[in-house]
Design an enzyme around this catalytic site. Structure first.
Site, short mmCIF file in Angstrom:
data_model
loop_
_atom_site.label_atom_id
_atom_site.label_comp_id
_atom_site.label_asym_id
_atom_site.label_seq_id
_atom_site.Cartn_x
_atom_site.Cartn_y
_atom_site.Cartn_z
N ALA A 189 146.04 -86.53 -2.45
CA ALA A 189 145.27 -85.31 -2.71
C ALA A 189 144.71 -85.36 -4.13
O ALA A 189 145.05 -86.24 -4.92
CB ALA A 189 146.17 -84.08 -2.52
N GLU A 196 136.95 -93.90 -5.24
CA GLU A 196 136.28 -92.93 -4.35
C GLU A 196 135.87 -93.58 -3.02
O GLU A 196 134.78 -93.35 -2.50
CB GLU A 196 135.08 -92.30 -5.05
N CYS A 201 151.72 -79.09 -5.27
CA CYS A 201 150.96 -77.85 -5.17
C CYS A 201 151.42 -76.92 -6.29
O CYS A 201 152.49 -77.11 -6.87
CB CYS A 201 151.23 -77.23 -3.80
N CYS A 205 152.73 -74.22 -5.94
CA CYS A 205 153.99 -73.58 -5.53
C CYS A 205 155.18 -74.52 -5.69
O CYS A 205 156.32 -74.12 -5.52
CB CYS A 205 153.88 -73.11 -4.08
N SER A 259 142.52 -92.52 -9.84
CA SER A 259 141.68 -93.23 -10.81
C SER A 259 142.52 -93.78 -11.96
O SER A 259 142.25 -94.88 -12.46
CB SER A 259 140.57 -92.32 -11.34
#
Length: 195
Positions: free
Chosen positions: A10, A89, A146, A148, A16
């Site tokens: 993600a 990418e 995340c 959270c 990179s």
């Protein structure tokens, strides 16, 4: 036999940064790398840019419809042998581009390490990533968390700080401020209003 590698994750998981570290490691040992990225990725122009602030100019930009196998073969004829190809990418490449990278690893005997997203902000696969998931010799997830604290597996798109769940798959340059954030599945569904 050289291999085709796919390292995915993600947003903000260090793809990179990892690519630039691998390039440094090869070059520290006196080996040559070729760094390529798709022309469609206009963020950073012709540079691979890490959110840590390090960057490096890509050796080659690839446009849709170009034969990557031939382009890299020609580059080697002019510039000499290379020990590794690093692709940033990679999700923006097409199926035939990934097949060319596979052929380079096998026929030319050059390891090809690809970095990219697995899915877009709508949880749909990118063509390049889907092909890599099918034919790469090695698949590795680079992990992120995340907000959270759970493992981030998806990305959300924000335009002017508002989450959006419609639009074209690729949105890099826009008159509005476009950002992407990594989220877990639960936060994704909450932000989408499904939880």
């Amino acid at each position: 036999m050289s291999k085709l590698y796919f390292r995915y994750g993600a947003m903000n998981c260090g793809k990179s940064t990892n690519l630039l570290q691998v390039a440094f490691n090869y070059e520290e040992r006196g080996m040559r790398v070729l760094i390529i990225k798709p022309k469609i990725d206009t963020k950073g122009s012709d540079f691979v840019i890490s959110r840590l602030g390090i960057k490096r100019k890509a050796d080659m930009l690839v446009d849709h419809g170009e034969n990557i196998f031939d382009k890299i073969s020609d580059w080697i004829k002019i510039n000499g042998n290379i020990h590794c190809i690093l692709v940033d990418e990679v999700q923006f490449f097409k199926k035939n581009d990934i097949d060319d990278l596979f052929r380079i690893a096998i026929i030319k005997g050059i390891p090809v390490i690809c970095y990219g997203l697995r899915t877009d902000f709508l949880m749909n696969g990118f063509e390049g990533s889907e092909r890599l998931l099918l034919i790469a010799h090695s698949i590795e997830e680079l992990k992120n968390i995340c907000q959270c604290g759970k493992k981030a597996i998806l990305n959300i798109r924000k335009i002017n700080e508002n989450c959006v769940f419609e639009g074209s798959q690729v949105e890099i340059d826009n008159k509005d401020t476009v950002k992407y954030e990594a989220v877990c599945g639960q936060c994704y569904l909450k932000l989408k209003g499904e939880l």
